[in-house]
Design an enzyme around this catalytic site. Sequence first.
Site, mmCIF file in Angstrom:
data_model
loop_
_atom_site.group_PDB
_atom_site.id
_atom_site.type_symbol
_atom_site.label_atom_id
_atom_site.label_comp_id
_atom_site.label_asym_id
_atom_site.label_seq_id
_atom_site.Cartn_x
_atom_site.Cartn_y
_atom_site.Cartn_z
ATOM 1 N N HIS A 1 0.994 -1.308 0.035
ATOM 2 C CA HIS A 1 -0.132 0.325 0.073
ATOM 3 C C HIS A 1 0.819 1.865 0.305
ATOM 4 C CE1 HIS A 1 -3.550 2.419 1.875
ATOM 5 N NE2 HIS A 1 -2.671 3.057 1.106
ATOM 6 N N GLU B 1 0.433 8.501 -3.637
ATOM 7 C CA GLU B 1 1.943 7.997 -2.578
ATOM 8 C C GLU B 1 2.691 8.685 -1.974
ATOM 9 O OE1 GLU B 1 0.777 5.573 0.343
ATOM 10 O OE2 GLU B 1 -1.102 5.704 -0.893
ATOM 11 N N HIS C 1 2.907 10.516 0.926
ATOM 12 C CA HIS C 1 3.695 10.093 1.854
ATOM 13 C C HIS C 1 5.204 10.170 1.651
ATOM 14 C CE1 HIS C 1 0.045 9.266 4.053
ATOM 15 N NE2 HIS C 1 -0.563 7.922 2.823
#
Length: 201
Positions: free
Chosen positions: A17, A66, A70
């Site tokens: 993920h 992502e 992040h």
Amino acid sequence: QMSANDCQDPPDYWTIHGLWPDKTEECNRTWHFNVSEIKDLIPDMRHYWPDVLHSSLNRTQFWKHEWEKHGTCAATLQVLNSQKKYFGKTLELYQHVDLNSCLLKAGIKPSSSYYQMTAIKEALTRFYGVTPKIQCLPPEEGEKAQTIGQIEFCFTKELQLRNCTALKGESNSMQADLKLGTEELSVCSDTLPTYYPSQVQ
């Protein structure tokens, strides 16, 4: 489920993920994702970090999300301070953790019968020496079992495995940012029977 026509062969193994620093999101909005920086990682990315929800050109939408949410925060660490390092190191950690073979060795495999969550936790803790965070989809109406959905490993800044216990002052805002249909993942209940499906219906 969201893209039935698009995801013909969902992977039958655990995929990535993301790699998420605690307590921070979207640190540098001007640092945009550039797929050409990770072109030599693409075969591994497609295999281990596939986007099974969005049909996008080259299927890069998930990676872009992502990175921007992040990766731009993780980049405060030297070992993760470029797109190549962020995605490359995540692939490396995935191989190192090797969750697929650990679960198989522990005899935990997709099945139509239910597992006890405590048994899954104990097996993982025995194998890794740390406690991961296991997230589930709650039982659907009229059902009694939760469905295992995501297994989160926690690392120190030196990228060593550590227990996933909430640190003092840590908010719960790092709850799963993954919605499956309308359901949201949350930390699994220790008391509910647990379904580990071979195919998510």
